[in-house]
Design an enzyme around this catalytic site. Structure first.
Site, PDB file in Angstrom:
ATOM      1  N   CYS A 166       0.809  -1.223   0.000  1.00 13.60           N
ATOM      2  CA  CYS A 166       0.000   0.000   0.000  1.00 13.60           C
ATOM      3  C   CYS A 166       0.839   1.268   0.000  1.00 13.60           C
ATOM      4  O   CYS A 166       0.310   2.360  -0.191  1.00 13.60           O
ATOM      5  CB  CYS A 166      -0.950  -0.011   1.187  1.00 13.60           C
ATOM      6  SG  CYS A 166      -1.991  -1.486   1.220  1.00 13.60           S
ATOM      7  N   HIS A 306      -3.074   7.680   6.872  1.00 13.63           N
ATOM      8  CA  HIS A 306      -3.283   6.384   6.225  1.00 13.63           C
ATOM      9  C   HIS A 306      -4.674   5.873   6.586  1.00 13.63           C
ATOM     10  O   HIS A 306      -5.410   5.419   5.718  1.00 13.63           O
ATOM     11  CB  HIS A 306      -2.194   5.408   6.656  1.00 13.63           C
ATOM     12  CG  HIS A 306      -2.239   4.095   5.954  1.00 13.63           C
ATOM     13  ND1 HIS A 306      -2.177   3.982   4.578  1.00 13.63           N
ATOM     14  CD2 HIS A 306      -2.331   2.824   6.428  1.00 13.63           C
ATOM     15  CE1 HIS A 306      -2.239   2.711   4.231  1.00 13.63           C
ATOM     16  NE2 HIS A 306      -2.330   1.986   5.334  1.00 13.63           N
ATOM     17  N   GLU A 317      -1.291   4.813  14.212  1.00 15.23           N
ATOM     18  CA  GLU A 317      -0.955   6.021  13.460  1.00 15.23           C
ATOM     19  C   GLU A 317      -1.166   7.268  14.309  1.00 15.23           C
ATOM     20  O   GLU A 317      -0.360   8.204  14.267  1.00 15.23           O
ATOM     21  CB  GLU A 317      -1.769   6.115  12.171  1.00 15.23           C
ATOM     22  CG  GLU A 317      -1.357   7.302  11.313  1.00 15.23           C
ATOM     23  CD  GLU A 317      -2.031   7.357   9.955  1.00 15.23           C
ATOM     24  OE1 GLU A 317      -1.594   8.175   9.118  1.00 15.23           O
ATOM     25  OE2 GLU A 317      -2.986   6.589   9.731  1.00 15.23           O
ATOM     26  N   LYS A 338      -9.820   7.763   2.989  1.00 16.26           N
ATOM     27  CA  LYS A 338     -10.246   6.385   2.739  1.00 16.26           C
ATOM     28  C   LYS A 338     -11.658   6.129   3.248  1.00 16.26           C
ATOM     29  O   LYS A 338     -12.295   5.159   2.828  1.00 16.26           O
ATOM     30  CB  LYS A 338      -9.278   5.398   3.382  1.00 16.26           C
ATOM     31  CG  LYS A 338      -7.917   5.296   2.699  1.00 16.26           C
ATOM     32  CD  LYS A 338      -7.062   4.220   3.344  1.00 16.26           C
ATOM     33  CE  LYS A 338      -5.678   4.139   2.722  1.00 16.26           C
ATOM     34  NZ  LYS A 338      -4.842   5.324   3.053  1.00 16.26           N
ATOM     35  N   HIS A 343      -9.833   1.862   0.241  1.00 23.43           N
ATOM     36  CA  HIS A 343      -8.377   1.710   0.213  1.00 23.43           C
ATOM     37  C   HIS A 343      -7.955   1.237  -1.172  1.00 23.43           C
ATOM     38  O   HIS A 343      -8.217   0.093  -1.548  1.00 23.43           O
ATOM     39  CB  HIS A 343      -7.963   0.706   1.276  1.00 23.43           C
ATOM     40  CG  HIS A 343      -6.500   0.654   1.545  1.00 23.43           C
ATOM     41  ND1 HIS A 343      -5.556   1.201   0.698  1.00 23.43           N
ATOM     42  CD2 HIS A 343      -5.789   0.103   2.579  1.00 23.43           C
ATOM     43  CE1 HIS A 343      -4.362   1.005   1.195  1.00 23.43           C
ATOM     44  NE2 HIS A 343      -4.466   0.339   2.341  1.00 23.43           N
ATOM     45  N   PHE A 406       1.773  -3.568   3.864  1.00 22.10           N
ATOM     46  CA  PHE A 406       2.135  -4.888   4.375  1.00 22.10           C
ATOM     47  C   PHE A 406       3.637  -5.102   4.181  1.00 22.10           C
ATOM     48  O   PHE A 406       4.194  -4.758   3.133  1.00 22.10           O
ATOM     49  CB  PHE A 406       1.387  -5.985   3.627  1.00 22.10           C
ATOM     50  CG  PHE A 406      -0.065  -6.127   4.010  1.00 22.10           C
ATOM     51  CD1 PHE A 406      -0.639  -5.381   5.019  1.00 22.10           C
ATOM     52  CD2 PHE A 406      -0.872  -7.051   3.350  1.00 22.10           C
ATOM     53  CE1 PHE A 406      -1.961  -5.530   5.369  1.00 22.10           C
ATOM     54  CE2 PHE A 406      -2.201  -7.213   3.690  1.00 22.10           C
ATOM     55  CZ  PHE A 406      -2.755  -6.457   4.700  1.00 22.10           C
TER      56      PHE A 406
END
Length: 420
Positions: A166, A306, A317, A338, A343, A406
């Protein structure tokens, strides 16, 4: 060596909120959701039956039949968004030295639909031996969007794709930024594309318990920072930016949206899929971006988080943001777009870069929609302005955008108002 300044001169987007930048941005400012029941395949037996798909897009409107055979859906999105960006920047004229224009367009997954189709075809014909479409490999690979764009325009500069889950398209933007400021290119078309809303994508994320399963209420499913969040919502599409060396842009009279101030990267070195619980990698990424930009935390007005709407990721975060920004965190606007777009995986950083650029250009912060309840257990400071449910007007001189992938990949970019 004096580093060159890098500005943004073109934008393009195909997203769940609209098929160009303006419609996407306007929908985001209005706080609209792009989520709806999945139409790409029959998802009735899946745990998650909705996503943020691109609407009203038909590849046949943009490519002839021969070309379509060569293009996975993710590459179609990339090529159309790139066309918008190049035309917006007016970068296809005869006066452009195409040896000095590059393409770096990312994908976290690439041609998943093509892979599914070909694997299924082989299963049906395995008794006859292997029989694959000759376009199978070049349709599927994650770098091919960059290749197609360069071939369409004859751009001979640096050309590759970045893959960091991502974080992929933020890494692409940072690579483009660095190449230009080092004098290796005059301009680079950069961004990301993804189209993974197909059985393997949805089923794979479902098996990880990563996706929201709010099938009865898709438009309210992505709810970052809310107590009732239950996972992210898959999105798809493409966002593409034209980054250009400042003097090159000025010499040809290009309009300038914003300046790229800096970029930072780091690794969590912690877990395959989960962010570090204390946000240590995210903190380092933001600190590196601020140092690269020569800026202090107090110089940032807006953070595009994010903020995927996962129970663990959102909290880590916020810990990272408060760790880096201290008391100034309460003076920031923070939002997760998002909540509206879903996403977009490898394309998400580029889209959120565009949102950050538009926020800087128009002094509007897009909202985090769908907030319904404070997450008391997460101990999120209630004085933080997470821009819940409604866009807010404020001066945005500089914006920071985070993406985490990831594998523990973290990438942060900072954009600011352009000034001579």
């Amino acid at each position: 060596m004096e580093l060159k300044r890098v500005v943004v001169t073109g934008l393009g987007a195909i997203t769940p909120l609209g098929n160009d930048v303006e419609s996407t941005w306007n929908a985001a400012v209005r706080g609209e959701s792009g989520a709806a029941p999945i139409t790409h395949f029959d998802a009735s037996k899946f745990k998650t039956q909705f996503a943020c798909e691109v609407k009203d897009f038909n590849g046949a409107d943009h490519f002839d039949r021969k070309r379509l055979r060569q293009l996975d859906l993710y590459a179609q999105y990339a090529l159309v968004a790139a066309k918008q960006a190049v035309e917006d920047a007016k970068l296809d004229g005869e006066d452009i030295n195409k040896n000095r224009v590059g393409v770096i367009v990312a994908a976290g997954i690439g041609g998943l639909h093509t892979f599914e189709e070909e694997a299924g075809y082989y299963a049906l014909h395995e008794d006859q031996g292997p029989k694959y479409n000759p376009f199978f490999i070049p349709k599927m690979i994650a770098d091919i969007a960059s290749g197609h764009i360069s071939m369409d325009y004859g751009f001979h500069g640096p050309n590759f794709g970045t893959v960091s889950a991502c974080a992929s398209s933020n890494n692409a933007i940072i690579d483009a930024f660095n190449l230009i400021r080092l004098g290796k290119a005059d301009a680079i078309i950069t961004g990301g594309a993804e189209a993974a809303i197909f059985p393997a994508g949805v089923g794979g994320f479902n098996s990880m318990h990563a996706l929201s399963t709010r099938n009865d209420d898709p438009t309210h499913a992505s709810r970052p920072f809310s107590a009732s969040r239950d996972g992210f919502v898959m999105g798809e599409g493409s966002a593409v930016l034209v980054l250009e060396e400042l003097e090159h842009a000025k010499a040809r009279g290009a309009k300038i949206y914003a300046e790229i101030a800096g970029g930072g990267m780091s690794a969590d070195a912690h877990h395959l899929t989960a962010t570090h619980p204390e946000g240590l990698g995210a903190m380092l990424s933001m600190q590196n971006a601020l140092e690269d930009a020569g800026m202090k935390p107090e110089d940032i007005d807006y953070i595009n988080a994010h903020g995927t709407s996962t129970p663990v990721g959102d909290v880590s975060e916020i810990k990272a943001i408060t760790g880096v920004f201290g008391d100034h965190a309460k003076k920031l606007n923070i939002s997760s777009t998002k909540s509206m777009t879903g996403h977009l995986l490898g394309a998400t950083g580029a889209l959120e870069a565009i949102f950050s650029i538009k926020a800087v250009g128009e002094d509007i912060v897009p909202p985090t929609i769908n907030h319904d309840a404070e997450d008391v257990d997460a101990n999120i400071d209630p004085e933080l302005n997470l821009t819940f449910n409604q866009a807010q007007k404020r001066t945005v001189n500089a914006a920071l955008s985070n993406v985490f992938g990831f594998g523990g990949h973290n990438a942060t970019i900072i954009v600011k108002k352009f000034a001579e």
